[in-house]
Write a protein that holds these residues in place. Sequence first.
Motif, PDB file in Angstrom:
ATOM      1  N   PRO A 203      10.742  72.585 -11.569  1.00 22.37           N
ATOM      2  CA  PRO A 203      11.197  71.625 -11.438  1.00 22.37           C
ATOM      3  C   PRO A 203      12.598  71.440 -10.618  1.00 22.37           C
ATOM      4  O   PRO A 203      12.803  70.555  -9.826  1.00 22.37           O
ATOM      5  CB  PRO A 203      11.655  71.207 -12.883  1.00 22.37           C
ATOM      6  CG  PRO A 203      10.523  71.990 -13.821  1.00 22.37           C
ATOM      7  CD  PRO A 203      10.119  73.282 -12.785  1.00 22.37           C
ATOM      8  N   ALA A 204      13.380  72.537 -10.738  1.00 20.52           N
ATOM      9  CA  ALA A 204      14.497  72.478  -9.999  1.00 20.52           C
ATOM     10  C   ALA A 204      14.396  72.709  -8.518  1.00 20.52           C
ATOM     11  O   ALA A 204      14.927  71.712  -7.638  1.00 20.52           O
ATOM     12  CB  ALA A 204      15.575  73.854 -10.280  1.00 20.52           C
ATOM     13  N   GLN A 205      13.553  73.441  -8.066  1.00 20.16           N
ATOM     14  CA  GLN A 205      13.097  73.563  -6.583  1.00 20.16           C
ATOM     15  C   GLN A 205      12.537  72.011  -6.341  1.00 20.16           C
ATOM     16  O   GLN A 205      12.934  71.598  -5.027  1.00 20.16           O
ATOM     17  CB  GLN A 205      11.810  74.365  -6.411  1.00 20.16           C
ATOM     18  CG  GLN A 205      12.480  75.706  -6.571  1.00 20.16           C
ATOM     19  CD  GLN A 205      11.138  76.848  -6.483  1.00 20.16           C
ATOM     20  OE1 GLN A 205      10.065  76.578  -6.616  1.00 20.16           O
ATOM     21  NE2 GLN A 205      11.387  77.809  -6.454  1.00 20.16           N
ATOM     22  N   VAL A 206      11.690  71.349  -7.192  1.00 23.16           N
ATOM     23  CA  VAL A 206      11.119  70.107  -6.668  1.00 23.16           C
ATOM     24  C   VAL A 206      12.555  69.031  -6.533  1.00 23.16           C
ATOM     25  O   VAL A 206      12.417  68.242  -5.459  1.00 23.16           O
ATOM     26  CB  VAL A 206      10.034  69.476  -7.876  1.00 23.16           C
ATOM     27  CG1 VAL A 206      10.022  67.869  -7.601  1.00 23.16           C
ATOM     28  CG2 VAL A 206       9.083  70.225  -7.808  1.00 23.16           C
ATOM     29  N   ILE A 207      13.365  69.159  -7.507  1.00 20.59           N
ATOM     30  CA  ILE A 207      14.408  68.081  -7.282  1.00 20.59           C
ATOM     31  C   ILE A 207      15.450  68.330  -6.214  1.00 20.59           C
ATOM     32  O   ILE A 207      15.861  67.423  -5.170  1.00 20.59           O
ATOM     33  CB  ILE A 207      15.175  68.033  -8.496  1.00 20.59           C
ATOM     34  CG1 ILE A 207      14.385  67.612  -9.816  1.00 20.59           C
ATOM     35  CG2 ILE A 207      16.371  67.220  -8.632  1.00 20.59           C
ATOM     36  CD1 ILE A 207      14.987  67.943 -11.310  1.00 20.59           C
TER      37      ILE A 207
END
Length: 267
Positions: A203-207
């Motif tokens: 999720p962090a990579q996506v954001i």
Amino acid sequence: MTIPAFGLGTFRLKDDVVIASVKTALELGYRAVDTAQIYDNEAAVGQAIEESGVKRSELFITTKIWIENLSKEQLIQSLKESLRKLRTDYVDLTLIHWPSPNDAVPVKEFMQALVEAKNEGLTRQIGISNFTIDLMQKAIDTVGAENIATNQIELSPYLQNRQVVKWAKEHGIHITSYMTLAYGKALKNEEIGRIALKHNGTPAQVILAWAMNLGYAVIPSSTQRENLQSNLQAQTLALDPEDMAIIATLDCNERLVSPEGLAPQWD
């Protein structure tokens, strides 16, 4: 000169914790580090950078002038003190951290002092942080948009700040996003979780990829080696238009940083 799209934030990290974070990040390949006078960690960041062995010419160091140092008498002197703590002759970017509460120090005064600091070679670029449209206009009126490298603002999937972003873009001011993960809250979002699964990412990579896709610079922080490594990989995560459209719907104007007595009247 351009602003690196990806860097390391050091907000709330101090002493041995920030030293370890910066040294690990530099070892992993980070080359941009963001600090501030009020973080009370410039000396520790400077120590970490020196001990890392990475050449100064390879780094992009940002610091921010605190509100108590905004007057023309204090700004340059305080920046020299920051340089001493950071163990460097110059920083790559100096930002006004917050506009002066109640306009105690006019925008014109501190922006002119920043330009003077740049002319003295203390900083390569200058910019602003937490500035509204009205304040950006005042800054442009004083020094010209070409002298404002970025406006660093709170920006996350939950606070997409579109009005400020649109105005800044129209006037040639680049945006740096802080609090991009919304204090970790956005990491738990189901839609973002689904996009992460689809791309075999986190999720962090996506954001972070979403923010960089929109042209913003990001400065996530972490004390964990695996998270520092993982966040770096956001630079190669390719989101598609459908992913971007989904994240666009998550905006709910949820602001997390608005200190009483310090925050301006937000747009």
